[in-house]
Design an enzyme around this catalytic site. Structure first.
Site, PDB file in Angstrom:
ATOM      1  N   GLU C 246       5.172   2.959   5.488  1.00 38.14           N
ATOM      2  CA  GLU C 246       3.758   2.781   5.576  1.00 38.14           C
ATOM      3  C   GLU C 246       3.350   2.098   6.504  1.00 38.14           C
ATOM      4  OE1 GLU C 246       1.916   5.128   4.068  1.00 38.14           O
ATOM      5  OE2 GLU C 246       3.181   5.667   2.559  1.00 38.14           O
ATOM      6  N   CYS C 280      -4.863  -0.490   8.158  1.00 36.37           N
ATOM      7  CA  CYS C 280      -3.996   0.495   8.942  1.00 36.37           C
ATOM      8  C   CYS C 280      -4.872   1.855   9.214  1.00 36.37           C
ATOM      9  CB  CYS C 280      -2.909   1.101   7.999  1.00 36.37           C
ATOM     10  SG  CYS C 280      -1.871  -0.055   7.353  1.00 36.37           S
TER      11      CYS C 280
END
Lengths: 473, 473, 473, 473
Positions: C246, C280
């Site tokens: 990720e 993110c």
């Protein structure tokens, strides 16, 4: 103690009183009321009025409501178990187990409420569907009428209430007249949650209201647990409603030659005599391979002798009374008839008021009532077989088909049993009485129509709706 | 006969020639070419340029293309089988079976292309998701490189090509140098369909191009079937690509005491010696319960004696040569080593050029190469066990874990085998060599990474994309 | 306060101390330790030793463990939030939100642990499969290494821990050096549950141990959240391990002409500046239709001005410092570079120690670092578009592809965005920063490999195993 | 030409003749027979006798049978279309389309026969289920009676036959008296396949046999397509049978302000007048936004004028006659009544024998028969609306709820339509007449009970059976 009926957020009395008594000693457990058409009409109106609100409840809200019900039941567990034990004459340890299962049903329903079925699929399998895709969501069917029996007065009601909430449907619950109190206790619990008022009502009903429940067009689904004769008639009279029927059975067990008899006997004694056999999937007919038959009979009889009779509200009690004397007399007559017709009573067979002894019979014929009908009492018949085919045929030789148990370590016997037994569920290496609340549960033949078991009940309480839409528009 | 390479709709020659010969008699089967970086670059460019067109093909179009490929293969079945038999030295009856399976793979891929996974679910499990719902569709990953081995030159290539088309991905296929012809025949077939040009290329490659295939960033996924050493190195060098590896094994079989030995032996002889054991799931190690061991050994040896050696292109041939002399010599050495180290050869053990006899060995030790490594030749070891635990441990005592077979009628042995065997697939009452094309197939430990089997390959060739959208906006 | 590392049930010190300080005022939050290879070896050994026990945990046991963790976190919520706020410099209201989400992750993992994927299907699609059926169960992959970042030190660790437990895998968690304390608090909580000791360890690591974590063959899967450069290198060095990555992004938002600008601006300010953009899926690039552009800019700037700067541990704080001065300086430089190159700073742009002001930029070019790279700071660029195609292309003009937001009421724009945006998730009528914990989450292109979101993480932590069995044997 | 009835492999005559004539010119299309109770008894007996054989057909065998039927229909396409066109008075181009769809239904059923639902799940959510797992397979319900209508005499029969075969059930099909010939042609085709004799019979029936079909206990499921009054009565009389009802509707369309009117009108003219509106999902009520109303009316009227009247068996014919004069007269009366009551006929309104002109009406009131009832003729009403809410309410203001069409490019209108329209299917940007054969199809309210669409029909023709088994025994 007085228990009011529960209509859409209000606790109400009616002018028809109903006294609930303990079948063990005839003591009064509580007083409640019968609803007539007027009360039922009100409950239906209120249910209809919250249909859209229920449909639109977000997942997290349904989840919270259902979990908070589970938590509150857990908080009042011993109190609820005592009411249940007394109204149903159910030994306390089984009553406590029933409360635990009701808690589990609400918890699982909470989880499933977030996972209602949804399908998304391509429509363009032919040029006619070019550029389109399909979505199927399942919407609540509408107002549900739940009709619950006396034998698991709380949990079998909860098996209708919890899925109804999870699927976004309002529900009106009609408990059995002999055992309405535990579910009226539940009404108090649910009333304290954020469930929209109107989404849940509990009404014991007089005959007229009971009939209306079946025929009223504003009700969209009937979910009934009870006797076959009542259930099938209900299906005929239901009009456009969806119908789910959980009816009775005369469950069979097959014990193969390689079984661990001590283990099997222990399971079968519980399956046969728990709550005096007043269980839809009570072990009624046991077919034992000839090589282990004598040993089985011996151990089974010895084990049965150990069962302790007593008052339902005592923790040490294994077996207690039946729901009423009428049923105890019926069972007594069926056993006597069988004996007269050549069957041999290995143990028990006697009645004292509402109590009927755990009873073991062999040498029966298929037409005897204790074999062919649902005995719904503490009676087990045990017969011998020499090959597996024969055992399968014996279990199938019945109007009923709810569950069956098969004790074996052979793959081919497991497969044959599963393929050929005409039942809703085949339980390998356990009794047909086995049920956990999230598994699909229901019968074929005379035993029922549709399936319960939270996810499965929810599915039956939903109506698919298709959306065809452009994907590349 | 000359076979041109196939690049995005064009059949092309290169300046590197490649001669393909029949390992049975060294006769020339055909001439083709090696692609270098220039040709590979072109194939990749073309593949990239049709990515969106492939992604947007409607279901019915993919279905038609895939079915029409299946139909055309069926039309040319005997011709294709002959090429395959000769280039691979594979007995014709098995070559014909391989064509049938390739047809089945395209048919199933056609069906699955209409059923790509799609999920629709509620987002509102917490208030943060109020009013929203989610859709997950799976989009093609992009350009796929498929690398196929010599042993099933058509069907293992098809197991990459058909899912690639079904999932909407362009694919560049690199066949084995020894067996490129049958898949070049397939290129002619596919070229006649409506598959967008660029979506499929077949290139035998020189070393440089082969390396580029692994490292080139424009390729989004590697799907490799071949040897473990090459496969795992590929995973290391693959950069951001997805990687699927179908590698080797030394499959074990357990034969329990209640097995029908005649049935088991028949299955194991085919599993052990078909295509001279050059099969990833060839039966290499058989563990037989001591009570039936002698009988098994006897019947197995007798059965093996009946196998008819011959040319690959004759229908009556049961066993023929290995793919090349180098491999035959390797197998010979492993067998000699085992014998030197105490193993007993019950049958076979001799080599003649590219032919190695079907060979049965017992009294082996776990460290011997014929046990511990993938023999990929017509060698079977048979050992005795006394309890099931021990047999399971023996099968697990390996670096590999592809499939295993277990012959038993006992539920507990089936369960134990399934829970404890460290493999991708446990086949009950059949050999580990069992494979139908729609089942998930692949190994653990040293044997692979990911799964094939049309639906499963398709899934690996897709990338999920989430849509969060308003449902009540 | 001293926090010991947690290895398989033991809280241990090492000889390498690590001080954790609050980036707001450099005060010491706690002291802990770095593990070296010796400690890591022990953790791996212990993890391996409980693999089978973890695999065999019944559903109800995993459910109980996971729920009890959730309950204990809830009990210590404010305490945990304070540690988290201080070590990460995260405003308390967001720290509290993160604890809530960690609770939710454990609760959902509890539910999903009972619903691991299982497939049952017919094998007999060709005569080769006659009489057989297939079952696929998914087994735990083995020892998992989880590597968590500083920005959501608890919840992004929990997104690895909870699915690992739910899927029956032991896990070793390596937190970020700057923020290890909240997850060490979690270790105390988990230690009190019935989770088998060895199934969970938390180790901050020195470089050597960190490298070993990636290369050690006893570890079967790496689940990494962090920077792209580290992540992709890890994939290369991972050997046979499964890898889930990720990584970062520079998320884009499209605002169509029919949007409710007030609503959109409110969403975008939170998406752009919460936790100083160190997220993110922070809103980095906003593309606004020309007809509403001026209004958007005006409202966005006004709204940003209202944000209250303050200490992380105060509830009223909207924005606080960045994780360290080095990052604040980096962001400052990127903004200055952009300005030098022609961009216009509409608001903010100044740094003071670890604090960087919420900053709004327009007139950017695609190559500027504030556009092309992941800014991971409180910087938002806003540009104008005139047609939807152009906006989609702008969002796609990036090395990254995590999530994107699209504000529109047009079906065709929604469809186009979903089909064409090269991201893991398209959020319609909300910001790309939208995430609920059970949805699939992860990126394409440079942004990641694989998906998280409890059910999806669980799936990646499992390995399918096929059982082919007789159905009519 | 004489068509014999088809009973379990035999083509038989009875003593009751039935003449089938072309409603266009009253010419005789063919002669066939009516079955009485004797023939029906035989068909039921034969069906029962192959129940187990049907249940046990392997997937590949069902697949082959269903595909071979599809292929044979394709071979006889023009012949079948001609019979169908003549018996039903259906324009040839639509008859050809119907044959294509029947082929598609058999092909999809072939694919679905390999994918019958199966569920495998963990039972151990509580300690009571420790060590157990569950399997649910779906078994055939038993003998099915299919009752098909005149309007799609082949394809709506095939929607019962193909799923019955795919799910392993024998089926007895009763076609409409006016249109039995195309399905008797199908019987010849099916008779040539390997479908076990007895699994399929086609009987036109006299009243007595028709009644017996509903009440006979040996029949396990009724699948009826036809009129609401007959259907709902059937449900009441069905006893323990499962019942699926596909009844009528008065489908509504909503045309929003942003629609492409030319596109919409083209779709609506086909939806309104194809096969003279004798289609369950014929476009009966169109609600158009006021801003585009006049344009819509103009284009719709102009388009309708272009429709070419002619004989059904000519390819150029757009509209032909109704099924019989009685129906044409009924439609004529409803239109006259509406006109009398204030409605305005914009086009058409005249009858000539069995022909009724395509008719466009506006200014209607909700109680008029042309609005409130199912007109089942070439009549379309068009009304104006000013807001979307109002349009949704108008569509819902009906006893019926089959499908609805919504033309819009607004996400919120799509969502509202889907959530609120009380129908089985909402078709966005197409007419409610849209149907592809694999989508779920069926109505709510008065329009039906259950769903068709191959996979969905199959599901309704199956009964779940649970296997609870040891997993770690």
């Amino acid at each position: 103690m007085e228990y009011k009926l529960y209509i859409a957020g209000d606790f109400v009395k009616t002018d028809q009183k109903l006294t609930v008594s303990n079948p063990y000693d005839d003591s009064i457990v509580g007083e409640t009321f019968l609803a007539g058409s007027k009360e039922l009409d009100l409950a239906i109106d209120k249910a209809e009025s919250v249909k859209n609100e229920m449909r639109d409840l977000p997942s997290y809200k349904k989840f919270e409501i259902l979990l908070s019900i589970a938590d509150r039941i857990a908080d009042k567990k011993s109190e609820l178990a005592l009411v249940l034990a007394k109204e149903a004459g159910k030994p306390l340890k089984y009553a406590l187990g029933e409360i635990d299962r009701a808690i589990q049903v609400f918890k699982v329903a909470a989880e499933e409420s977030k996972r209602l079925p949804k399908e998304y699929f391509s429509i363009d399998w032919t040029p006619a569907g070019h550029g389109k895709e399909g979505l199927v969501k399942y919407f609540p069917v509408g107002v549900i009428a739940g009709i619950a029996p006396f034998n698991f007065p709380l949990n079998l009601a909860v098996h209708k209430i919890a899925p109804a909430i999870a699927s976004g449907n309002p529900i009106i619950l009609k408990p059995a007249r002999s055992t309405p109190l535990s579910v009226l206790e539940l009404a108090k619990i649910i009333d304290e949650t954020e469930l929209p008022k109107g989404a849940f009502s509990v009404l014991t009903m007089d005959r007229e209201a009971g009939n209306q429940l079946v025929t009223d067009n504003r009700i969209n689904m009937l979910s009934f647990t009870g006797s076959p004769s009542v259930g099938w008639k209900m299906k005929t009279n239901a009009g456009r409603k969806k119908v789910a029927l959980e009816l009775g059975g005369n469950a069979g067990v097959i014990v193969s030659d390689d079984s661990d008899i001590e283990f099997v006997v222990k399971k079968c004694i519980v399956g046969g005599f728990a709550y005096s056999g007043q269980v839809c999937i009570h072990v009624q007919r046991i077919y034992v391979h000839e090589t282990v038959f004598d040993n089985f009979i011996y151990q089974f009889t010895e084990g049965t002798k150990q069962l302790k009779f007593g008052a339902p509200d005592e923790l040490s009690t294994d077996v207690s009374v039946m729901i009423d004397e009428q049923n105890a007399i019926r069972v007594e007559e069926w056993v006597k008839d069988a004996e007269k017709d050549g069957a041999k009573i290995l143990f028990g067979g006697n009645r004292k008021g509402t109590y009927f002894e755990p009873t073991i019979i062999t040498n029966t014929k298929r037409e005897m009532k204790v074999c062919a009908l649902e005995v719904f009492g503490p009676v087990v018949i045990i017969e011998k077989f020499s090959d597996f085919d024969e055992a399968v045929k014996s279990v199938n030789d019945s109007e009923y088909g709810l569950q069956a148990g098969v004790f074996t370590n052979k793959i081919n016997e497991m497969n044959q049993a599963y393929n050929e037994l005409e039942v809703g569920g085949v339980i390998v290496n356990d009794v047909p009485t086995f049920r956990v609340d999230h598994m699909p549960y229901g019968g074929v033949k005379n035993s029922g129509f549709g399936r319960e078991g939270i996810k499965y009940s929810i599915f039956e309480m939903l109506e698919p709706k298709l959306l065809v839409k452009n994907a590349d528009y």
